[in-house]
Design a protein around this motif. Structure first.
Motif, mmCIF file in Angstrom:
data_model
loop_
_atom_site.group_PDB
_atom_site.id
_atom_site.type_symbol
_atom_site.label_atom_id
_atom_site.label_comp_id
_atom_site.label_asym_id
_atom_site.label_seq_id
_atom_site.Cartn_x
_atom_site.Cartn_y
_atom_site.Cartn_z
ATOM 1 N N ALA A 1 -81.297 15.781 25.039
ATOM 2 C CA ALA A 1 -80.321 15.557 24.085
ATOM 3 C C ALA A 1 -80.037 16.868 22.736
ATOM 4 O O ALA A 1 -80.975 17.593 22.261
ATOM 5 C CB ALA A 1 -80.933 13.569 23.601
ATOM 6 N N GLU A 2 -78.696 16.467 21.921
ATOM 7 C CA GLU A 2 -79.144 17.400 20.808
ATOM 8 C C GLU A 2 -78.224 16.555 20.061
ATOM 9 O O GLU A 2 -77.621 15.979 19.422
ATOM 10 C CB GLU A 2 -77.119 17.687 21.727
ATOM 11 N N PRO A 3 -79.600 16.616 19.139
ATOM 12 C CA PRO A 3 -80.167 15.297 17.998
ATOM 13 C C PRO A 3 -78.351 15.711 16.701
ATOM 14 O O PRO A 3 -78.401 16.442 16.988
ATOM 15 C CB PRO A 3 -80.924 15.769 17.655
ATOM 16 N N ASP A 4 -78.163 14.753 16.419
ATOM 17 C CA ASP A 4 -77.398 15.145 15.408
ATOM 18 C C ASP A 4 -78.158 15.460 14.268
ATOM 19 O O ASP A 4 -78.530 14.708 12.962
ATOM 20 C CB ASP A 4 -76.385 13.869 15.140
ATOM 21 N N LEU A 5 -78.100 16.906 13.991
ATOM 22 C CA LEU A 5 -78.993 18.048 13.090
ATOM 23 C C LEU A 5 -78.404 17.709 11.305
ATOM 24 O O LEU A 5 -78.754 17.434 10.315
ATOM 25 C CB LEU A 5 -78.667 19.238 12.690
ATOM 26 N N ASP A 6 -77.195 16.658 11.362
ATOM 27 C CA ASP A 6 -76.661 16.627 9.953
ATOM 28 C C ASP A 6 -76.571 14.684 9.594
ATOM 29 O O ASP A 6 -76.420 14.282 8.910
ATOM 30 C CB ASP A 6 -74.892 17.139 10.211
ATOM 31 N N ASP A 7 -77.590 14.430 10.218
ATOM 32 C CA ASP A 7 -78.040 12.516 10.195
ATOM 33 C C ASP A 7 -78.955 12.218 10.226
ATOM 34 O O ASP A 7 -79.831 11.458 10.684
ATOM 35 C CB ASP A 7 -76.518 12.518 11.089
ATOM 36 N N LEU A 8 -80.120 13.742 10.207
ATOM 37 C CA LEU A 8 -81.599 12.876 10.099
ATOM 38 C C LEU A 8 -81.721 12.229 8.700
ATOM 39 O O LEU A 8 -81.316 12.181 7.735
ATOM 40 C CB LEU A 8 -82.196 14.258 9.595
ATOM 41 N N ASP A 9 -83.104 11.097 9.233
ATOM 42 C CA ASP A 9 -83.535 11.193 8.517
ATOM 43 C C ASP A 9 -83.887 11.665 7.059
ATOM 44 O O ASP A 9 -84.437 12.983 7.163
ATOM 45 C CB ASP A 9 -84.922 10.602 8.853
ATOM 46 N N GLU A 10 -84.220 11.400 5.625
ATOM 47 C CA GLU A 10 -84.361 12.372 4.693
ATOM 48 C C GLU A 10 -85.792 12.870 4.759
ATOM 49 O O GLU A 10 -85.843 14.119 4.583
ATOM 50 C CB GLU A 10 -84.717 10.776 3.611
ATOM 51 N N TRP B 1 -84.014 19.741 9.353
ATOM 52 C CA TRP B 1 -85.167 20.273 10.809
ATOM 53 C C TRP B 1 -84.222 21.016 11.223
ATOM 54 O O TRP B 1 -83.102 20.543 11.589
ATOM 55 C CB TRP B 1 -85.815 19.233 10.640
ATOM 56 N N THR B 2 -84.386 22.108 11.936
ATOM 57 C CA THR B 2 -84.132 22.421 13.048
ATOM 58 C C THR B 2 -84.370 21.301 14.608
ATOM 59 O O THR B 2 -84.942 20.827 14.417
ATOM 60 C CB THR B 2 -84.812 23.626 13.718
ATOM 61 N N ARG B 3 -83.371 21.633 15.230
ATOM 62 C CA ARG B 3 -84.322 21.143 16.619
ATOM 63 C C ARG B 3 -85.209 21.450 17.320
ATOM 64 O O ARG B 3 -85.908 20.417 17.742
ATOM 65 C CB ARG B 3 -82.676 21.539 17.628
ATOM 66 N N ASP B 4 -85.742 22.236 17.220
ATOM 67 C CA ASP B 4 -87.445 22.572 17.881
ATOM 68 C C ASP B 4 -87.934 22.089 16.828
ATOM 69 O O ASP B 4 -89.308 22.576 17.617
ATOM 70 C CB ASP B 4 -87.200 24.814 16.860
ATOM 71 N N GLN B 5 -88.053 21.706 15.208
ATOM 72 C CA GLN B 5 -89.242 21.474 14.601
ATOM 73 C C GLN B 5 -89.141 20.284 15.400
ATOM 74 O O GLN B 5 -90.132 19.802 15.439
ATOM 75 C CB GLN B 5 -88.566 21.741 12.718
ATOM 76 N N LEU B 6 -87.720 19.579 15.146
ATOM 77 C CA LEU B 6 -88.331 17.480 15.635
ATOM 78 C C LEU B 6 -88.986 17.871 17.373
ATOM 79 O O LEU B 6 -89.921 17.473 17.368
ATOM 80 C CB LEU B 6 -86.880 17.440 16.217
ATOM 81 N N VAL B 7 -88.908 19.104 17.634
ATOM 82 C CA VAL B 7 -89.620 18.660 19.827
ATOM 83 C C VAL B 7 -90.645 19.000 18.712
ATOM 84 O O VAL B 7 -91.728 18.464 19.860
ATOM 85 C CB VAL B 7 -88.354 19.741 20.241
ATOM 86 N N GLU B 8 -91.654 20.195 18.292
ATOM 87 C CA GLU B 8 -92.411 20.711 17.653
ATOM 88 C C GLU B 8 -93.168 19.406 17.300
ATOM 89 O O GLU B 8 -94.231 18.560 17.298
ATOM 90 C CB GLU B 8 -92.807 21.578 17.309
ATOM 91 N N GLU B 9 -92.753 18.420 16.674
ATOM 92 C CA GLU B 9 -93.336 17.743 15.795
ATOM 93 C C GLU B 9 -93.327 16.013 16.672
ATOM 94 O O GLU B 9 -94.228 15.340 16.706
ATOM 95 C CB GLU B 9 -92.707 17.034 14.707
ATOM 96 N N LEU C 1 -88.944 9.768 14.801
ATOM 97 C CA LEU C 1 -88.051 10.516 15.437
ATOM 98 C C LEU C 1 -87.802 10.429 16.609
ATOM 99 O O LEU C 1 -86.763 11.079 16.828
ATOM 100 C CB LEU C 1 -89.723 11.071 14.626
ATOM 101 N N LEU C 2 -88.168 9.874 17.049
ATOM 102 C CA LEU C 2 -87.373 9.956 18.809
ATOM 103 C C LEU C 2 -86.198 9.441 18.475
ATOM 104 O O LEU C 2 -85.805 9.456 19.708
ATOM 105 C CB LEU C 2 -88.350 8.488 19.354
ATOM 106 N N ASP C 3 -86.451 8.333 17.611
ATOM 107 C CA ASP C 3 -84.736 7.941 17.243
ATOM 108 C C ASP C 3 -83.550 8.472 17.051
ATOM 109 O O ASP C 3 -82.688 8.413 17.139
ATOM 110 C CB ASP C 3 -84.855 6.721 16.360
ATOM 111 N N GLU C 4 -84.119 10.057 16.378
ATOM 112 C CA GLU C 4 -83.593 11.187 15.966
ATOM 113 C C GLU C 4 -82.496 11.603 17.206
ATOM 114 O O GLU C 4 -81.482 12.389 16.495
ATOM 115 C CB GLU C 4 -84.326 12.296 15.144
ATOM 116 N N PHE C 5 -83.020 11.553 17.783
ATOM 117 C CA PHE C 5 -82.629 12.183 19.525
ATOM 118 C C PHE C 5 -81.824 11.512 20.379
ATOM 119 O O PHE C 5 -81.018 11.883 21.196
ATOM 120 C CB PHE C 5 -84.006 12.631 20.189
ATOM 121 N N ALA C 6 -81.450 9.646 19.829
ATOM 122 C CA ALA C 6 -80.949 9.002 20.545
ATOM 123 C C ALA C 6 -79.540 9.068 20.237
ATOM 124 O O ALA C 6 -79.091 9.485 19.284
ATOM 125 C CB ALA C 6 -81.050 8.175 20.024
#
Ligand SMILES: Nc1ncnc2c1ncn2[C@@H]1O[C@H](COP(=O)(O)OP(=O)(O)OP(=O)(O)O)[C@@H](O)[C@H]1O
Ligand SMILES: [Mg+2]
Length: 236
Positions: free
Chosen positions: A118-127, A132-140, A231-236
């Motif tokens: 998935a391509e998470p919406d980086l403009d709509d991440l939790d506070e 964060w970048t997509r790579d940071q999200l995936v790493e976490e 965090l997983l929900d950021e990818f939904a």
């Protein structure tokens, strides 16, 4: 009779209303509204109060209007704890369904590969994850993946707008938006519900509500799983 626009969901689905029914349409092939209809029917057959499916097919879903108002609508102060309790009781009933009867798999075996595609919406991440970048999200995701899953039948997007209640008795009249329903860790629902009730978007609740909700549900907080499933929900 004409359809009146209700909203365009985060997923890009268009929702419209007309006397007694709602129509959801999407031309995004990743959003399978026929499968969402099947999930709503399954939940209803299992005895969970759920919007009745009137019709569904590729790209569209028509449900009967669920009476009442959602947990996200304004509630009088004295009724808010009762809404929270009713939501906890709904989850107790849902999570008590036998997993072996549920044909929908939303365990990490399915949802992690899906998140990685998935391509998470980086403009709509939790506070907590602003900027964060997509790579940071995936790493976490990899770093914080829980060692085990406590599998139950989950709704998958149990936020305050997705459950409706009778305005007088606070009884649950129906759940909607069940496109991600399936067998997964119980903290999928607990993490999303508590995030929703402590969100600035739902200021009538707050930390008291999350605490009350988890106590009524019958669990201690689980900070690790809560963080991971949000965090997983950021990818939904
Ligand atoms: N059967 C129904 N009864 C009452 N209200 C409904 C019903 N279906 C949809 N709605 C209203 O329309 C809104 C949007 O519908 P829904 O939650 O299914 O879509 P969404 O949140 O936009 O979808 P997604 O999260 O999949 O993008 C709901 O929050 C609710 O206000
Ligand atoms: Mg919704």
């Amino acid at each position: 009779m004409t359809w009146h626009p209700v909203e365009i969901g985060r997923s890009g689905a268009v929702v419209e209303w007309r006397e007694g029914m709602f129509r959801k349409t999407s031309d995004d092939p990743r959003m399978d509204l026929e499968a969402e209809g099947a999930r709503l029917r399954w939940l209803r057959d299992a005895g969970i109060p759920t919007a009745e499916v009137l019709d569904c097919g590729p790209g569209y879903l028509i449900t009967a209007e669920v009476p009442g108002r959602s947990a996200a609508d304004p509630w009088p102060v004295e009724l808010r704890p009762r809404v929270i309790d009713a939501l906890a009781d709904l989850l107790i009933a849902l999570h008590a369904l036998p997993v072996e009867d549920c044909p929908y798999d939303r365990s990490l075996h399915v949802t992690l590969p899906e998140a990685l595609r998935a391509e998470p919406d980086l403009d709509d991440l939790d506070e907590a994850r602003r900027g964060w970048t997509r790579d940071q999200l995936v790493e976490e995701l990899g770093r914080t993946q829980p060692a085990s899953e406590d599998l139950v039948v989950t709704h998958g997007d149990l936020c305050m707008p997705n459950v409706l209640f009778a305005p007088d008795t606070c009884r649950v009249t129906g759940v909607i938006d069940a496109g991600r329903m399936g067998v997964a860790d119980r903290w999928v629902d607990l993490a999303i519900a508590t995030r929703s009730m402590t969100s600035r978007l739902n200021a009538q609740y707050g930390p008291w509500a999350a605490e009350r909700f988890l106590t009524r549900y019958g669990t201690e907080p689980d900070p690790g799983k809560t963080a991971f499933y949000r965090l997983l929900d950021e990818f939904a």
